[in-house]
Each structure stands twice: as structure tokens, then as C-alpha cells.
Write a protein that holds these residues in place. Sequence first.
Motif, short mmCIF file in Angstrom:
data_model
loop_
_atom_site.label_atom_id
_atom_site.label_comp_id
_atom_site.label_asym_id
_atom_site.label_seq_id
_atom_site.Cartn_x
_atom_site.Cartn_y
_atom_site.Cartn_z
N VAL A 16 0.94 -1.35 -0.01
CA VAL A 16 -0.04 -0.07 -0.04
C VAL A 16 1.03 1.33 -0.06
CG1 VAL A 16 -1.83 1.06 1.18
CG2 VAL A 16 -1.71 -1.48 1.43
N PRO A 17 0.98 1.96 -1.04
CA PRO A 17 1.68 3.10 -1.06
C PRO A 17 1.01 4.42 -0.40
CG PRO A 17 0.61 2.95 -3.20
CD PRO A 17 0.17 1.84 -2.30
N ALA A 73 2.52 -4.91 3.10
CA ALA A 73 3.32 -4.04 3.46
C ALA A 73 3.00 -2.39 2.87
CB ALA A 73 4.71 -4.23 2.41
N SER A 74 3.46 -1.64 3.55
CA SER A 74 3.14 -0.05 3.37
C SER A 74 4.40 0.67 3.29
CB SER A 74 2.36 0.33 4.66
OG SER A 74 3.11 0.49 5.60
N ILE A 75 4.06 1.60 2.43
CA ILE A 75 4.93 2.73 2.25
C ILE A 75 4.56 4.25 3.04
CG2 ILE A 75 6.43 4.00 0.76
CD1 ILE A 75 6.45 1.74 -1.19
N CYS A 76 5.22 4.69 3.81
CA CYS A 76 4.63 6.11 4.48
C CYS A 76 3.56 5.86 5.10
CB CYS A 76 5.15 7.00 3.22
SG CYS A 76 5.19 8.80 3.79
N THR A 77 2.80 6.86 4.60
CA THR A 77 1.30 6.96 5.18
C THR A 77 0.42 5.69 4.94
OG1 THR A 77 0.60 8.42 3.38
CG2 THR A 77 1.14 9.38 5.49
N GLY A 78 0.71 4.84 3.68
CA GLY A 78 0.01 3.77 3.37
C GLY A 78 -0.12 2.83 4.88
N VAL A 79 0.75 3.29 5.86
CA VAL A 79 0.44 2.37 7.21
C VAL A 79 -0.96 2.71 7.74
CG1 VAL A 79 1.53 4.32 8.69
CG2 VAL A 79 1.76 1.57 9.21
#
Length: 326
Positions: A66-67, A99-105
Motif C-alpha cells: 500500500v503506497p 506492506a506499506s510505504i509511508c502513510t500507507g500504514v
Amino acid sequence: MDGLLPFELGIPHRIFGRPKDARGRHLYEVVTCSIRPPGPVETDADFAIHVANGPETLATADTVIVPASYELGPVFDEGVLTDELAAALAHIRPGTRLASICTGVYVLAAAGHLDGRPATTHWADAERFQRLFPRIKVDADVLFIDDGDVLTSAGVAAGIDLCLHMVRRDHGTAIANDVARRTVVPPHRDGGQAQYIHRPVPDPQQASTTTARAWALGRLHEPIQLRDMADQEAMSVRTFTRRFREEVGISPGQWLTQQRVERARHLLESTDLSVDQVARDAGFGTAQSMRQHLQAALGVTPTTYRRTFRIGGDGSGHHRDADAHA
């Protein structure tokens, strides 16, 4: 999702689109999907992206990444999923790596995948994220966190670090390093987010710890004391330790352990040296010490790691195929 950052969307395509086996076959299939039917998705730039796959594609994924997005709405404001996003995520199969990148969390957190688990995000969002999701163990000092089936990264370029780590975990150091070289980025960045948080600009005449790090890298097989490293910069141990943390983001001891683990991984993958010899050459001294450090860092023993990632046989240096979906 609307408001996505094109740079971060491109990271998984670049990193996972590169690895190939000895016969030139791609080790990953990378597919992009939207949370709604195929069509345009707005970005934070002055252009939109046409996405050809809808959310049902998530049902085919072994890994979902998730970007970041700047238009998360109630996900960002209240920590709850929109109906559209919840319906899209429902397609993900149990056991899929996330998995996430930056605010994808925020998406993973709102979906409940991070409750009681460690996670990271961009340092500027960490305090707010922790308040919104108090059950998550937020660590704002690291570039990424690997918690097995769920991985999270800090902001922007930390997504590169995370994706390279996933390639390394799936297929070994040699393939990950090759991807890093082709992408013209370091295969492993030292330290964490602390080095990127704004602080007063140091005096240009102020000494750094670069020389000490280079000196230590050439002597990893030898015992290295903190005093030895400080002497390379003509600093007191106290000043050197403070300066090192400012520049690298972790302590000299933590950094040395990281470098020795990386050295051991390389030797286990690319040589026939015995485990005892690898332990000595990497600076751990004994096989037992190396075993403890690899177990802590990687979750496996040296023998298991070598059996999984040894370069040879089919020449691929990997142990399984995997799909990555951004």
C-alpha cells in the motif's frame, strides 16, 4: 487510491520488476490495482494515472503493498476505513504478506492488521499515528520494520529500503545487491530516521565519523573497540558516540553488528567457508555468537540461511517465487 504519490507508487515497480533468475525469468510479477473499477486515479501531481485493474486483483496477490496517499479522508482523520476501501481490502486472501510505504500504514492500521504489533511511518506523522492507533507499537527511529507477514516503512525513499529488504529476504543478498546497483542506490542504508529529522546545521569545520566507519569496515574480522573508532577521528569516546548517533541514527555498537551481519550473509551465500570461519571473518569470533546475532536479526540460523540462499545449484540464489502487487 486518489491522492497517491507517483514516486512511491513507482518504487515497487522499479525494485520488484528487476530481479531475475539465472535463466532470465522475472522473480516477481508486479501488478497495480485501484480500490475501484479500472479507470483514472488522481495523484498529488498535475496528472492522473490510468489503472487497468480493479480491487478483485488483490485476490491473486501473494504480497500487497500500500503506497502513500494524501487523500485518505476518514482513514487519516479518524482511523477508520471507508466502505470502498474496506470492500477492496476484503479481496485479500488470509496469509497474504502486507506492506506499506509511508502513510500507507494508516490503511493497514485502520484495517486492524497492526494491532499489538510494531510499525513505523514518516517521522513527521509518528506522534499523530500513535495517538490515533494507541494499540500499535510505533517506532519512529527506523527506516522500516519487518514483523514477518506485515512490513512497514518510513517516508518516501524508505520505501526503497523496505522493498530491497523484501527482495533480500525472498531471494538473498546477491540478487538484492544487484537490484540496488542497477537502481543506483545503496543496498543497505545505515541508521534510521533520526538522521533525517531537522536539527541545526553543523559547523562545516566540525569533524564527522566517516573516516572511522571506513576504517572499521576494513577490519570487521578484528576486535573493534569504541575507543579505537573514536581515535580515528581524534575525538573523545563521548563526543564520538554523540556525533555518530547524529550522523548514522544508531550507536556505533549497533552499526558494527549490522555490518557484521551483512558480511556474514554475504559469506554464507557466496563462499564454501565453514560456519566457524565465516564467524571469524565477519568479526563475531565464534559460531555461537554469530548464530545468536543472525537469529536476532534474521530469525534463522547460519546453516538454514546458507541452505536457503546459497548461490549455486540453479544459480538463482533464491528459495521461492513470489508475486508483489502494488
